[in-house]
Design a protein around this motif. Structure first.
Motif, short mmCIF file in Angstrom:
data_model
loop_
_atom_site.label_atom_id
_atom_site.label_comp_id
_atom_site.label_asym_id
_atom_site.label_seq_id
_atom_site.Cartn_x
_atom_site.Cartn_y
_atom_site.Cartn_z
N LEU A 1 31.33 82.99 101.16
CA LEU A 1 31.95 82.84 99.85
C LEU A 1 33.45 82.60 99.94
CD1 LEU A 1 30.27 85.95 98.17
CD2 LEU A 1 29.51 83.57 97.99
N VAL A 2 33.96 81.95 98.89
CA VAL A 2 35.40 81.89 98.63
C VAL A 2 35.58 82.51 97.25
CG1 VAL A 2 37.39 80.41 98.20
CG2 VAL A 2 35.74 79.79 99.98
N LEU A 3 36.47 83.49 97.18
CA LEU A 3 36.82 84.09 95.90
C LEU A 3 38.22 83.59 95.58
CD1 LEU A 3 34.70 86.05 97.29
CD2 LEU A 3 35.56 87.75 95.70
N ARG A 4 38.37 82.93 94.45
CA ARG A 4 39.64 82.30 94.09
C ARG A 4 39.83 82.40 92.58
NH1 ARG A 4 37.83 78.60 91.01
NH2 ARG A 4 36.13 77.24 91.58
N GLY A 5 41.03 82.09 92.14
CA GLY A 5 41.33 82.16 90.72
C GLY A 5 40.34 81.36 89.88
N ARG A 6 39.98 81.93 88.74
CA ARG A 6 39.06 81.22 87.83
C ARG A 6 39.81 80.09 87.15
NH1 ARG A 6 35.44 84.88 84.21
NH2 ARG A 6 37.37 85.27 83.09
N ARG A 7 39.07 79.06 86.76
CA ARG A 7 39.67 77.90 86.09
C ARG A 7 38.98 77.66 84.74
NH1 ARG A 7 38.82 74.94 91.36
NH2 ARG A 7 37.19 73.91 90.16
N ALA A 8 39.76 77.19 83.80
CA ALA A 8 39.24 76.94 82.46
C ALA A 8 38.10 75.92 82.47
CB ALA A 8 40.37 76.47 81.54
N ASP A 9 38.14 74.96 83.40
CA ASP A 9 37.08 73.95 83.42
C ASP A 9 35.74 74.51 83.92
OD1 ASP A 9 37.70 74.18 86.13
OD2 ASP A 9 37.93 72.04 86.46
N GLU A 10 35.71 75.79 84.29
CA GLU A 10 34.47 76.46 84.68
C GLU A 10 33.89 77.30 83.54
OE1 GLU A 10 36.06 77.03 89.26
OE2 GLU A 10 36.24 78.68 87.82
N ALA A 11 34.42 77.18 82.35
CA ALA A 11 34.02 78.01 81.22
C ALA A 11 32.53 77.91 80.92
CB ALA A 11 34.84 77.67 79.99
N VAL A 12 31.92 76.77 81.17
CA VAL A 12 30.48 76.60 80.94
C VAL A 12 29.70 77.61 81.79
CG1 VAL A 12 28.53 75.02 81.27
CG2 VAL A 12 30.64 74.19 80.23
N ILE A 13 30.13 77.80 83.02
CA ILE A 13 29.47 78.75 83.93
C ILE A 13 29.65 80.18 83.41
CG2 ILE A 13 29.49 79.72 86.27
CD1 ILE A 13 30.54 76.82 87.09
N TYR A 14 30.85 80.52 82.98
CA TYR A 14 31.10 81.88 82.50
C TYR A 14 30.35 82.14 81.19
CZ TYR A 14 34.50 81.43 86.17
OH TYR A 14 35.08 81.19 87.38
#
Length: 180
Positions: free
Chosen positions: A19-32
């Motif tokens: 895994l890579v744990l990194r800052g969340r991005r707004a363009d991933e909002a669909v996943i969240y």
């Protein structure tokens, strides 16, 4: 060497074997938002999608943008190295009723990624970072019916306290603690 200068940098990128744990991005909002949709119906209503479809993808994106501008602790995207897909989040958040410097571990993975040890792997990386950062105690809340999450916390070295932080029609939220 002073305590502050011996601590690692901000909780921003951590790597494990898978895994890579990194800052969340707004363009991933669909996943969240998918995480919100998949939540167990026993989770309190304010943590699930409401009748009006909220929070929306745009609202979640705005929240992610806002959290990336706040200094200190935070949630990280959990991304598989092999495929590059984001499967959830893990990180440390300030604990509302806790002592300063005693954050809360939070993690959540998409159902399709559960049962493969990713939550434990991500949690271990965050706990190791906290230990290196000189954080002596981390808290985590877990619903009594969430056996899988309770098992992850046990593997990470958390112990259940006798404290119940919330009781609802669907169960009790238990407080667990990890101490150096």
């Amino acid at each position: 060497m002073s305590e502050a200068s011996s601590r690692p940098g901000p909780l921003d990128v951590l790597e494990t074997a898978r895994l890579v744990l990194r800052g969340r991005r707004a363009d991933e909002a669909v996943i969240y938002r998918e995480l919100w949709l998949e939540r167990d119906p026993r989770v309190p209503a304010h943590r699930r999608i409401d009748r009006d479809g909220r929070p929306t993808v745009d609202e979640i994106a705005a929240h992610v943008r806002a959290e990336t501008q706040a200094p200190g602790l935070g949630l990280l995207a959990v991304q598989r190295k092999e495929s590059g897909d984001v499967i959830g989040y893990c990180g440390l958040t300030p604990r509302g009723s806790g002592a300063p410097g005693e954050p809360e571990l939070a993690y959540e993975l998409l159902r399709a990624a559960q049962g493969r040890g990713y939550a434990t792997e991500a949690g271990r990386a965050v706990v190791a970072w906290a230990l290196d950062a000189g954080i002596p105690r981390i808290w985590a809340e877990v619903w009594d019916w969430n056996v899988a999450s309770r098992r992850v916390l046990t593997k990470l070295g958390f112990r259940e306290t006798a404290l119940v932080t919330q009781t609802s029609l669907h169960g009790r939220s238990l407080l667990t603690v990890w101490e150096e």
